[in-house]
Write an enzyme that holds these catalytic residues in place. Structure first.
Site, PDB file in Angstrom:
ATOM      1  N   VAL A  82       0.858  -1.185   0.000  1.00  0.00           N
ATOM      2  CA  VAL A  82       0.000   0.000   0.000  1.00  0.00           C
ATOM      3  C   VAL A  82       0.893   1.234   0.000  1.00  0.00           C
ATOM      4  O   VAL A  82       1.894   1.278   0.736  1.00  0.00           O
ATOM      5  CB  VAL A  82      -0.937  -0.001   1.235  1.00  0.00           C
ATOM      6  CG1 VAL A  82      -1.707   1.305   1.337  1.00  0.00           C
ATOM      7  CG2 VAL A  82      -1.889  -1.182   1.169  1.00  0.00           C
ATOM      8  N   GLU A 114       5.435 -15.234   2.790  1.00  0.00           N
ATOM      9  CA  GLU A 114       6.684 -14.984   3.502  1.00  0.00           C
ATOM     10  C   GLU A 114       6.699 -13.538   3.946  1.00  0.00           C
ATOM     11  O   GLU A 114       6.160 -12.664   3.261  1.00  0.00           O
ATOM     12  CB  GLU A 114       7.913 -15.237   2.616  1.00  0.00           C
ATOM     13  CG  GLU A 114       8.168 -16.689   2.283  1.00  0.00           C
ATOM     14  CD  GLU A 114       7.391 -17.172   1.069  1.00  0.00           C
ATOM     15  OE1 GLU A 114       7.260 -18.396   0.917  1.00  0.00           O
ATOM     16  OE2 GLU A 114       6.901 -16.330   0.284  1.00  0.00           O
ATOM     17  N   ASN A 119       9.924  -6.738   9.319  1.00  0.00           N
ATOM     18  CA  ASN A 119       8.709  -6.031   8.915  1.00  0.00           C
ATOM     19  C   ASN A 119       7.601  -6.345   9.925  1.00  0.00           C
ATOM     20  O   ASN A 119       6.661  -7.083   9.646  1.00  0.00           O
ATOM     21  CB  ASN A 119       8.299  -6.426   7.491  1.00  0.00           C
ATOM     22  CG  ASN A 119       7.198  -5.554   6.932  1.00  0.00           C
ATOM     23  OD1 ASN A 119       6.557  -4.791   7.651  1.00  0.00           O
ATOM     24  ND2 ASN A 119       6.972  -5.681   5.636  1.00  0.00           N
ATOM     25  N   TYR A 126      -0.612  -9.975   9.403  1.00  0.00           N
ATOM     26  CA  TYR A 126      -0.811 -11.367   9.000  1.00  0.00           C
ATOM     27  C   TYR A 126      -1.270 -12.224  10.175  1.00  0.00           C
ATOM     28  O   TYR A 126      -2.194 -13.027  10.039  1.00  0.00           O
ATOM     29  CB  TYR A 126       0.458 -11.939   8.378  1.00  0.00           C
ATOM     30  CG  TYR A 126       0.961 -11.152   7.191  1.00  0.00           C
ATOM     31  CD1 TYR A 126       0.085 -10.488   6.326  1.00  0.00           C
ATOM     32  CD2 TYR A 126       2.316 -11.042   6.919  1.00  0.00           C
ATOM     33  CE1 TYR A 126       0.542  -9.765   5.238  1.00  0.00           C
ATOM     34  CE2 TYR A 126       2.784 -10.325   5.831  1.00  0.00           C
ATOM     35  CZ  TYR A 126       1.898  -9.689   4.995  1.00  0.00           C
ATOM     36  OH  TYR A 126       2.350  -8.964   3.931  1.00  0.00           O
TER      37      TYR A 126
END
Length: 162
Positions: A82, A114, A119, A126
């Site tokens: 994004v 992955e 991050n 997730y």
């Protein structure tokens, strides 16, 4: 985007198929987001081979994209990004949920992706959507000082097929 009020934001969002004309903007977003971005050729190849390639637009402006492969009962989310000015508005969550629903509807039993352990924002997203770490790919990502491992995450889409 300042003209779109937060309470009206959802009415201006559209997820649509990516096409060849979108690739230059997608590449620009990719380059602004990642130190080691995908090339234009990779995006064109994803379209050419028929991966699920989607754009998320806000009031007609490309705000992000998602790419997923499906087959043999598995979906693999290959890229999700994004634009910086549209982050923290729920677009990545919406795009990922859309991709997962598409995979489920296509009969895929599970989805994989992955993520760089560094991050943490993406990893939190997730995990909040039900992904669990199932492995590590050593040296998977290019990094400024060599290579970085990838955490391999999985989400069950159709529980009875575990």
């Amino acid at each position: 985007m300042a003209s779109v009020k937060q309470e009206d934001f959802d009415t201006f969002i559209d997820i649509r198929p990516m096409n060849e004309l979108d690739v230059p903007m997608v590449v620009a977003i990719e380059r602004s987001a990642y130190q080691f971005p995908w090339s234009e050729g990779i995006f064109r190849d994803c379209l050419r081979v028929g991966y699920v390639c989607r754009i998320v637009e806000v009031a007609g402006t490309i705000a992000g994209y998602g790419i997923m492969s499906v087959g043999a009962g598995e979906a693999h989310v290959l890229n999700l990004c994004v634009r910086e000015e549209y982050r923290n508005r729920g677009l990545a969550r919406r795009m990922l949920a859309w991709l997962l629903e598409r995979a489920r509807n296509a009969g895929m039993y599970e989805a994989y992706l992955e993520v760089r352990p560094s991050n943490t924002v993406a990893a939190r997203l997730y995990h909040s959507l039900g992904f669990e770490q199932v492995g590590v790919r050593r040296g998977y990502y290019q990094a400024p000082n060599g290579r970085e491992d990838a955490a391999v995450l999985r989400r069950i889409l159709i529980p009875e097929h575990r």
